[in-house]
Design an enzyme around this catalytic site. Structure first.
Site: not given
Ligand SMILES: NC(=O)c1ccc[n+]([C@@H]2O[C@H](COP(=O)([O-])OP(=O)(O)OC[C@H]3O[C@@H](n4cnc5c(N)ncnc54)[C@H](OP(=O)(O)O)[C@@H]3O)[C@@H](O)[C@H]2O)c1
Length: 345
Positions: A136, A251
């Site tokens: 991001c 950001h």
């Molecule tokens: N946040 C940002 O601004 C951003 C920007 C760019 C990229 N990212 C990337 O995008 C991804 C998601 O980020 P996020 O911010 O959305 O994180 P988040 O809010 O913590 O959500 C994580 C998601 O992953 C699922 N998950 C975790 N462990 C799992 C497993 N073992 N099997 C299946 N599902 C699983 C969770 O499901 P449950 O609800 O069932 O736990 C939830 O749906 C990450 O790789 C992060 O680095 C994030």
């Protein structure tokens, strides 16, 4: 006239990480942009099995992400953990799907295009099933650099980011809110996701330190390597410090840019404003500059404070992006749209 995207036959789309911050934003963006979804399959961990999510007014049951779930699926967005993408993305590709991955896992793999559609859409032509969406922070920074690179070449960039808590996921966002509530009650804030309290504070660390990276954080190293790959500038000098700030969404980055050829602030503003997805918001006389609140909920990258360095020909600029939308979900959906436009899906 109908576009290639709107007239495309409906696709079967799976979303891994549908219950997370990025996942829920992907659902919003798919609906907003009228992406041709026939069937949508929300997947998450076993913890979320039995939950339902709303998409285009319909309640959909969340299922556990496992290989068999990808049977008959055309397109999979991965927005969960890096280890899950590593394990399951090849399973989805084996079953005939194209994968757009939001995690760090595949970004630097030579076989995998790392794409911001406004900058390097042609990289998609080489895809072998998996396409990576950049970090991001990198997306906002690269969107501000590419217009300057096209106008005058790039030699060196010094960047300091100020990153929102939502960039570290839902638990991190909730930690900021819980700490603010604790401080309001005159209680000590408890830090579990971040290494120190983030409320009423600033942490010069995003993600974690890797002993092999000589004092740089993993987030800083991603910014370096991903920027070089996306801009096609493998030797570009990038010096970076990534900082976490108590902002929920959006950001920011302060950049000092040295171009190969002379570029005045006026010409830089014109090049930035003409670039798709970027808008200049810059009027010092009226205290007009872009802030995270201005970008939250939107898809534009805003740039302001464009000025010449006092002791060199370099340019300073200030850039902001919604980390969950253009920094993650919208960029992923734009990749899918570009695949359709190029007949690659
Ligand atoms: N946040 C940002 O601004 C951003 C920007 C760019 C990229 N990212 C990337 O995008 C991804 C998601 O980020 P996020 O911010 O959305 O994180 P988040 O809010 O913590 O959500 C994580 C998601 O992953 C699922 N998950 C975790 N462990 C799992 C497993 N073992 N099997 C299946 N599902 C699983 C969770 O499901 P449950 O609800 O069932 O736990 C939830 O749906 C990450 O790789 C992060 O680095 C994030």
């Amino acid at each position: 006239m109908a576009s290639a995207v709107s007239s495309h036959p409906p696709l079967s789309v799976a979303l891994v990480g549908a219950t997370g911050l990025v996942g829920e934003t992907i659902l919003e963006v798919l609906a907003e942009r009228d992406f041709p979804v026939g069937r949508l399959l929300p997947l998450a961990s076993r913890r979320s099995s039995g939950r339902t999510l709303r998409f285009r007014g319909e309640e959909l049951a969340v299922r556990e992400a496992e290989p068999a779930a990808f049977e008959g699926v055309d397109l999979v967005f991965f927005a969960a953990t890096g280890s899950l993408s590593k394990e399951l993305a090849p399973e989805a590709v084996t079953r005939g799907a194209v994968v757009i991955d939001k995690s760090n896992t595949w970004r630097m793999d030579e076989r995998v295009p790392l794409v911001i559609p406004e900058i390097n859409p042609a990289a998609l032509e080489e895809h072998e099933g998996i396409i990576a969406c950049p970090n991001c922070t990198t997306i906002g920074v690269a969107m501000a650099l590419e217009p300057l690179r096209r106008a005058a070449g790039l030699r060196r960039v010094v960047v300091t980011t100020l990153q929102a808590t939502s960039g570290a996921g839902r638990e991190a966002s909730e930690e900021l809110e819980a700490q603010l509530a604790a401080l309001a009650r005159n209680e000590e804030p408890v830090a579990t996701v971040f290494p120190s309290p983030i409320a009423h504070n600033v942490l010069p660390l995003c993600e974690r330190f890797d002993p092999d990276d000589d004092g740089y954080s993993t987030e800083e190293m991603k910014l370096l390597h991903e920027t070089r790959k996306i801009l096609g500038e493998p030797d570009l000098d990038v010096s970076m410090t990534c900082v976490r700030v108590p902002v929920p969404v959006g950001h920011s980055a302060s950049l000092l840019v040295e171009c190969e050829r002379a570029l005045s602030p006026e010409k830089a503003r014109r090049a930035l404003d003409a670039f798709p997805g970027v808008r200049v918001v810059d009027d010092c006389a009226r205290n007009v500059f872009p802030t995270p609140r201005d970008v939250a909920g939107g898809d534009e990258v805003l740039v302001g404070r464009v000025r010449r360095d006092l002791t060199s020909e370099r340019l300073w600029l200030w850039q902001v992006v919604d980390n969950l939308r253009k920094g993650a979900a919208t960029n992923g959906v734009q990749i899918a749209e570009t695949l359709i436009e190029r007949g690659l899906l």
